[in-house]
Motif scaffolding. Structure first.
Motif, PDB file in Angstrom:
ATOM      1  N   PRO A  25      35.084 -37.138  -7.665  1.00  0.00           N
ATOM      2  CA  PRO A  25      36.356 -37.718  -6.654  1.00  0.00           C
ATOM      3  C   PRO A  25      35.622 -38.428  -5.379  1.00  0.00           C
ATOM      4  O   PRO A  25      34.770 -37.762  -5.005  1.00  0.00           O
ATOM      5  N   ILE A  26      36.329 -39.370  -5.066  1.00  0.00           N
ATOM      6  CA  ILE A  26      36.013 -39.802  -3.644  1.00  0.00           C
ATOM      7  C   ILE A  26      37.371 -39.516  -2.986  1.00  0.00           C
ATOM      8  O   ILE A  26      38.628 -40.087  -3.549  1.00  0.00           O
ATOM      9  N   VAL A  27      37.441 -38.696  -1.852  1.00  0.00           N
ATOM     10  CA  VAL A  27      38.356 -38.252  -1.316  1.00  0.00           C
ATOM     11  C   VAL A  27      38.539 -39.096   0.236  1.00  0.00           C
ATOM     12  O   VAL A  27      37.828 -39.070   0.787  1.00  0.00           O
ATOM     13  N   ALA A  76      34.824 -38.495   1.664  1.00  0.00           N
ATOM     14  CA  ALA A  76      34.044 -37.671   0.983  1.00  0.00           C
ATOM     15  C   ALA A  76      33.744 -38.019  -0.266  1.00  0.00           C
ATOM     16  O   ALA A  76      34.456 -38.349  -1.033  1.00  0.00           O
ATOM     17  N   LEU A  77      32.481 -37.770  -0.810  1.00  0.00           N
ATOM     18  CA  LEU A  77      32.322 -38.181  -2.326  1.00  0.00           C
ATOM     19  C   LEU A  77      31.857 -36.891  -2.735  1.00  0.00           C
ATOM     20  O   LEU A  77      30.853 -36.034  -2.356  1.00  0.00           O
ATOM     21  N   ILE A  78      32.590 -36.347  -3.801  1.00  0.00           N
ATOM     22  CA  ILE A  78      32.059 -35.324  -4.526  1.00  0.00           C
ATOM     23  C   ILE A  78      31.590 -35.270  -5.804  1.00  0.00           C
ATOM     24  O   ILE A  78      31.793 -36.174  -6.688  1.00  0.00           O
ATOM     25  N   GLY A  79      30.317 -34.638  -6.075  1.00  0.00           N
ATOM     26  CA  GLY A  79      29.813 -34.885  -7.350  1.00  0.00           C
ATOM     27  C   GLY A  79      30.470 -34.016  -8.447  1.00  0.00           C
ATOM     28  O   GLY A  79      31.248 -33.431  -8.498  1.00  0.00           O
ATOM     29  N   VAL A  84      29.710 -31.119  -2.391  1.00  0.00           N
ATOM     30  CA  VAL A  84      30.058 -32.284  -1.414  1.00  0.00           C
ATOM     31  C   VAL A  84      28.748 -33.128  -1.561  1.00  0.00           C
ATOM     32  O   VAL A  84      27.656 -32.772  -0.894  1.00  0.00           O
ATOM     33  N   LYS A  85      28.779 -34.432  -1.712  1.00  0.00           N
ATOM     34  CA  LYS A  85      27.465 -35.303  -1.758  1.00  0.00           C
ATOM     35  C   LYS A  85      27.600 -36.178  -0.501  1.00  0.00           C
ATOM     36  O   LYS A  85      26.219 -36.351   0.040  1.00  0.00           O
TER      37      LYS A  85
END
Length: 162
Positions: free
Chosen positions: A61-63, A119-122, A127-128
């Motif tokens: 996910p990119i939030v 936010a970039l989530i792996g 959270v990456k």
């Protein structure tokens, strides 16, 4: 006088995708959100009613958070991402937006943004990356491609001939 077409277009795009996302989150046509994303990986989802856990080990996910859909950084970020959605789809990226701080979505409560935030989530759910300004698809792709799981995916693709 500055041209306002890009802002109006982005606002309409966001409104349309948010409506689709709401339908998807509510299980439109009996599909889960993940199934909806897998069927149409270029769809943008609204955070309302979603959980990041739904995408664990399936997508990255990119939030994108903002206090209003009229935030120029939010509009710029959505334009940057939608211009190169195919590259994000190759990396199993799902885009989620949250522009309503009063709604207090599960994702907003977990990530606790202040104003605009990307936010970039792996795929592991961690959270990456957190950024207070828009990032290009090129920058995001580089960050994703450095992740160990992505490197493993690339090796597996090379071995399978794809």
């Amino acid at each position: 006088m500055t041209p306002r077409f890009p802002f109006v277009f982005a606002a309409l795009l966001i409104a349309a995708t948010s409506a689709l996302a709401t339908d998807a989150a509510e299980g439109a046509a009996g599909q889960s959100v993940v199934e909806s994303w897998q069927e149409e990986p270029t769809r943008i989802f609204d955070a309302a009613g979603l959980s990041l856990d739904e995408f664990q080990w399936i997508a990255r996910p990119i939030v994108i958070f903002a206090d209003t859909p009229a935030d120029p950084r939010f509009i710029e970020q959505v334009e940057l991402l939608t211009a190169r959605m195919d590259e994000l789809a190759e990396r199993d990226v799902v885009i989620i937006t949250d522009t309503d701080p009063d709604n207090r979505s599960d994702i907003r409560l977990k990530l606790r943004p202040r104003g605009y935030m990307l936010a970039l989530i792996g795929k592991d759910g961690g959270v990456k990356l957190r950024k207070p300004s828009p990032w290009s698809v090129r920058e995001l792709s580089r960050s994703i491609d450095k992740m160990p799981l992505r490197q493993q995916e690339l090796r597996e693709q090379a071995l399978s001939g794809g």
